[in-house]
Design a protein around this motif. Structure first.
Motif, PDB file in Angstrom:
ATOM      1  N   ASN A  78      30.363 -32.698 -18.472  1.00 15.09           N
ATOM      2  CA  ASN A  78      30.618 -33.182 -17.109  1.00 15.09           C
ATOM      3  C   ASN A  78      29.557 -34.194 -16.692  1.00 15.09           C
ATOM      4  OD1 ASN A  78      28.324 -31.718 -16.320  1.00 15.09           O
ATOM      5  ND2 ASN A  78      29.512 -29.958 -15.652  1.00 15.09           N
ATOM      6  N   MET A  79      29.640 -34.644 -15.443  1.00 11.85           N
ATOM      7  CA  MET A  79      28.736 -35.698 -14.984  1.00 11.85           C
ATOM      8  C   MET A  79      27.305 -35.213 -14.769  1.00 11.85           C
ATOM      9  SD  MET A  79      30.561 -38.253 -15.205  1.00 11.85           S
ATOM     10  CE  MET A  79      29.375 -39.424 -14.573  1.00 11.85           C
ATOM     11  N   ASP A  80      27.100 -33.904 -14.824  1.00 10.85           N
ATOM     12  CA  ASP A  80      25.743 -33.352 -14.749  1.00 10.85           C
ATOM     13  C   ASP A  80      25.135 -33.215 -16.135  1.00 10.85           C
ATOM     14  OD1 ASP A  80      25.754 -33.100 -11.953  1.00 10.85           O
ATOM     15  OD2 ASP A  80      26.837 -31.208 -12.062  1.00 10.85           O
ATOM     16  N   GLY A  81      25.877 -33.655 -17.151  1.00 14.70           N
ATOM     17  CA  GLY A  81      25.370 -33.567 -18.518  1.00 14.70           C
ATOM     18  C   GLY A  81      25.503 -32.191 -19.124  1.00 14.70           C
ATOM     19  N   VAL A  82      26.325 -31.330 -18.516  1.00 15.97           N
ATOM     20  CA  VAL A  82      26.503 -29.953 -18.993  1.00 15.97           C
ATOM     21  C   VAL A  82      27.775 -29.866 -19.835  1.00 15.97           C
ATOM     22  CG1 VAL A  82      26.857 -27.548 -18.314  1.00 15.97           C
ATOM     23  CG2 VAL A  82      25.301 -29.004 -17.009  1.00 15.97           C
ATOM     24  N   MET A  83      27.668 -29.231 -20.992  1.00 19.34           N
ATOM     25  CA  MET A  83      28.811 -29.099 -21.888  1.00 19.34           C
ATOM     26  C   MET A  83      29.787 -28.053 -21.358  1.00 19.34           C
ATOM     27  SD  MET A  83      27.269 -29.504 -25.749  1.00 19.34           S
ATOM     28  CE  MET A  83      25.675 -28.753 -25.419  1.00 19.34           C
ATOM     29  N   GLU A  84      31.035 -28.488 -21.158  1.00 19.38           N
ATOM     30  CA  GLU A  84      32.084 -27.607 -20.655  1.00 19.38           C
ATOM     31  C   GLU A  84      32.929 -27.019 -21.790  1.00 19.38           C
ATOM     32  OE1 GLU A  84      32.970 -29.664 -16.321  1.00 19.38           O
ATOM     33  OE2 GLU A  84      34.220 -30.230 -18.035  1.00 19.38           O
ATOM     34  N   TYR A  85      33.002 -27.749 -22.891  1.00 20.68           N
ATOM     35  CA  TYR A  85      33.806 -27.271 -24.026  1.00 20.68           C
ATOM     36  C   TYR A  85      33.243 -27.827 -25.323  1.00 20.68           C
ATOM     37  CZ  TYR A  85      37.535 -26.894 -27.450  1.00 20.68           C
ATOM     38  OH  TYR A  85      38.233 -26.627 -28.603  1.00 20.68           O
ATOM     39  N   LEU A 101      25.974 -23.316 -26.810  1.00 21.23           N
ATOM     40  CA  LEU A 101      26.031 -24.669 -26.257  1.00 21.23           C
ATOM     41  C   LEU A 101      26.784 -24.771 -24.936  1.00 21.23           C
ATOM     42  CD1 LEU A 101      26.725 -26.584 -29.589  1.00 21.23           C
ATOM     43  CD2 LEU A 101      24.550 -26.409 -28.372  1.00 21.23           C
ATOM     44  N   ILE A 102      27.788 -23.927 -24.718  1.00 21.13           N
ATOM     45  CA  ILE A 102      28.550 -23.990 -23.471  1.00 21.13           C
ATOM     46  C   ILE A 102      27.623 -23.712 -22.289  1.00 21.13           C
ATOM     47  CG2 ILE A 102      30.418 -22.973 -22.108  1.00 21.13           C
ATOM     48  CD1 ILE A 102      31.401 -24.646 -24.411  1.00 21.13           C
ATOM     49  N   GLY A 103      27.631 -24.604 -21.310  1.00 21.62           N
ATOM     50  CA  GLY A 103      26.761 -24.459 -20.146  1.00 21.62           C
ATOM     51  C   GLY A 103      25.385 -25.069 -20.331  1.00 21.62           C
ATOM     52  N   GLU A 104      25.119 -25.574 -21.539  1.00 22.67           N
ATOM     53  CA  GLU A 104      23.824 -26.203 -21.824  1.00 22.67           C
ATOM     54  C   GLU A 104      23.939 -27.725 -21.662  1.00 22.67           C
ATOM     55  OE1 GLU A 104      20.969 -24.745 -22.472  1.00 22.67           O
ATOM     56  OE2 GLU A 104      21.783 -22.702 -22.482  1.00 22.67           O
ATOM     57  N   LYS A 105      22.791 -28.374 -21.554  1.00 19.19           N
ATOM     58  CA  LYS A 105      22.753 -29.829 -21.446  1.00 19.19           C
ATOM     59  C   LYS A 105      23.141 -30.470 -22.787  1.00 19.19           C
ATOM     60  CE  LYS A 105      21.168 -30.669 -17.208  1.00 19.19           C
ATOM     61  NZ  LYS A 105      21.807 -31.592 -16.235  1.00 19.19           N
ATOM     62  N   LEU A 106      23.683 -31.668 -22.702  1.00 23.43           N
ATOM     63  CA  LEU A 106      24.154 -32.368 -23.891  1.00 23.43           C
ATOM     64  C   LEU A 106      23.023 -32.646 -24.876  1.00 23.43           C
ATOM     65  CD1 LEU A 106      26.515 -33.746 -25.350  1.00 23.43           C
ATOM     66  CD2 LEU A 106      25.980 -35.835 -24.076  1.00 23.43           C
ATOM     67  N   ASN A 107      21.795 -32.802 -24.362  1.00 28.20           N
ATOM     68  CA  ASN A 107      20.686 -33.129 -25.270  1.00 28.20           C
ATOM     69  C   ASN A 107      20.307 -31.969 -26.191  1.00 28.20           C
ATOM     70  OD1 ASN A 107      19.378 -31.482 -23.438  1.00 28.20           O
ATOM     71  ND2 ASN A 107      18.074 -33.094 -22.604  1.00 28.20           N
ATOM     72  N   LYS A 108      20.940 -30.801 -26.011  1.00 26.57           N
ATOM     73  CA  LYS A 108      20.741 -29.726 -26.985  1.00 26.57           C
ATOM     74  C   LYS A 108      21.564 -30.003 -28.240  1.00 26.57           C
ATOM     75  CE  LYS A 108      20.585 -24.710 -27.505  1.00 26.57           C
ATOM     76  NZ  LYS A 108      20.673 -23.400 -26.828  1.00 26.57           N
ATOM     77  N   LEU A 109      22.634 -30.780 -28.079  1.00 25.47           N
ATOM     78  CA  LEU A 109      23.487 -31.148 -29.205  1.00 25.47           C
ATOM     79  C   LEU A 109      23.141 -32.529 -29.736  1.00 25.47           C
ATOM     80  CD1 LEU A 109      26.030 -30.409 -30.925  1.00 25.47           C
ATOM     81  CD2 LEU A 109      27.378 -31.617 -29.205  1.00 25.47           C
ATOM     82  N   LEU A 110      22.970 -33.488 -28.814  1.00 21.21           N
ATOM     83  CA  LEU A 110      22.625 -34.858 -29.197  1.00 21.21           C
ATOM     84  C   LEU A 110      21.210 -35.162 -28.736  1.00 21.21           C
ATOM     85  CD1 LEU A 110      25.906 -36.721 -28.130  1.00 21.21           C
ATOM     86  CD2 LEU A 110      25.378 -35.666 -30.328  1.00 21.21           C
ATOM     87  N   SER A 111      20.435 -35.809 -29.571  1.00 24.25           N
ATOM     88  CA  SER A 111      19.053 -36.138 -29.212  1.00 24.25           C
ATOM     89  C   SER A 111      19.032 -37.163 -28.083  1.00 24.25           C
ATOM     90  CB  SER A 111      18.308 -36.697 -30.429  1.00 24.25           C
ATOM     91  OG  SER A 111      18.846 -37.957 -30.789  1.00 24.25           O
ATOM     92  N   ASN A 112      17.896 -37.274 -27.420  1.00 25.56           N
ATOM     93  CA  ASN A 112      17.747 -38.251 -26.339  1.00 25.56           C
ATOM     94  C   ASN A 112      17.954 -39.673 -26.840  1.00 25.56           C
ATOM     95  OD1 ASN A 112      17.182 -36.308 -24.369  1.00 25.56           O
ATOM     96  ND2 ASN A 112      14.996 -36.292 -24.885  1.00 25.56           N
ATOM     97  N   GLU A 113      17.569 -39.930 -28.092  1.00 30.18           N
ATOM     98  CA  GLU A 113      17.750 -41.263 -28.663  1.00 30.18           C
ATOM     99  C   GLU A 113      19.231 -41.606 -28.806  1.00 30.18           C
ATOM    100  OE1 GLU A 113      15.692 -38.991 -29.803  1.00 30.18           O
ATOM    101  OE2 GLU A 113      13.790 -39.941 -29.262  1.00 30.18           O
ATOM    102  N   VAL A 114      20.016 -40.617 -29.252  1.00 29.65           N
ATOM    103  CA  VAL A 114      21.460 -40.831 -29.405  1.00 29.65           C
ATOM    104  C   VAL A 114      22.109 -41.064 -28.042  1.00 29.65           C
ATOM    105  CG1 VAL A 114      23.637 -39.782 -30.128  1.00 29.65           C
ATOM    106  CG2 VAL A 114      21.591 -39.502 -31.533  1.00 29.65           C
ATOM    107  N   ILE A 115      21.702 -40.276 -27.049  1.00 30.70           N
ATOM    108  CA  ILE A 115      22.251 -40.424 -25.699  1.00 30.70           C
ATOM    109  C   ILE A 115      21.880 -41.788 -25.122  1.00 30.70           C
ATOM    110  CG2 ILE A 115      22.201 -39.514 -23.342  1.00 30.70           C
ATOM    111  CD1 ILE A 115      21.773 -36.732 -24.558  1.00 30.70           C
ATOM    112  N   LYS A 116      20.622 -42.227 -25.346  1.00 28.97           N
ATOM    113  CA  LYS A 116      20.194 -43.544 -24.869  1.00 28.97           C
ATOM    114  C   LYS A 116      21.008 -44.649 -25.526  1.00 28.97           C
ATOM    115  CE  LYS A 116      15.399 -42.348 -23.721  1.00 28.97           C
ATOM    116  NZ  LYS A 116      13.974 -42.533 -24.102  1.00 28.97           N
TER     117      LYS A 116
END
Length: 206
Positions: A78-85, A101-116
């Motif tokens: 979602n727009m808060d960066g939280v994994m819904e599925y 991972l559900i309910g966790e921030k996306l950076n637990k799955l993808l590194s900050n470099e990948v997100i950037k």
């Protein structure tokens, strides 16, 4: 007394519902017909809504079963960066369980470099006026064990009817096997060229 009322169902034609007075004959009044008319409309609408809800649940389950059995990781944030599925493939590819991972921030799955990198591609598409709905790139992702896994990442921007971004969905494909096959192919080609080279040298020598 028995009264039969017609019920109209969406896409199902007409049906009838019977009301029977067992203990004594039914007494008519001026309020009976309007009351029966409203009652049958309520029943018809209730049946239609129930069928629509069951159909929607079945469709959702069908899509969930489909994504749950895919070999590629499918996720939504979602727009808060939280994994819904996220589907169970994440366990085979990156070593995480779905519950981790559900309910966790996306950076637990993808590194900050990948997100950037993703944000940078998205911002460039906005600046050039060529807005991209699907962003595709390759990155090495960290397995839970710490090893790096070469992956192909595709991210889709999800918008509502007002064209407001409400979520991001993505697919992550493990490229380890294809990379291994490419390496084996390159090694075989190298051995083949070496063999041809040695054969040519032997022919020249003879």
């Amino acid at each position: 007394s028995v009264i039969l009322c017609r019920i109209k169902l969406a896409g199902q034609g007409n049906r009838s519902i019977g009301l029977e007075a067992i203990s004594k004959p039914f007494t008519w009044s001026k309020d009976v017909l309007p009351l029966l008319h409203v009652s049958t409309q309520i029943i018809s609408n209730g049946i239609d809504r129930n069928r629509s809800a069951l159909k929607l649940l079945a469709e959702e389950q069908r899509h969930r079963d489909l994504t749950d059995n895919l070999p590629d990781i499918v996720w939504r944030v979602n727009m808060d960066g939280v994994m819904e599925y996220i589907n169970p493939a994440v366990s085979n590819v990156l070593g995480y369980e779905v519950d981790e991972l559900i309910g966790e921030k996306l950076n637990k799955l993808l590194s900050n470099e990948v997100i950037k990198n993703f944000i940078s591609i998205l911002e460039k598409s906005f600046k050039t006026g060529n807005e991209k709905k699907y962003i595709h790139f390759n990155e090495e992702l960290s397995h839970k064990s710490g090893k790096l896994v070469p992956c192909e990442i595709g991210i889709t921007v999800i918008k509502d009817v007002n064209k407001t971004v409400i979520a991001y969905e993505g697919i992550i494909r493990d490229l380890s096997e294809s990379r291994r096959m490419e390496q084996e192919k390159a090694e075989l080609q190298h051995k083949f060229y070496q063999s041809q080279k040695m054969e040519a040298i032997g022919s020249m020598a003879s």
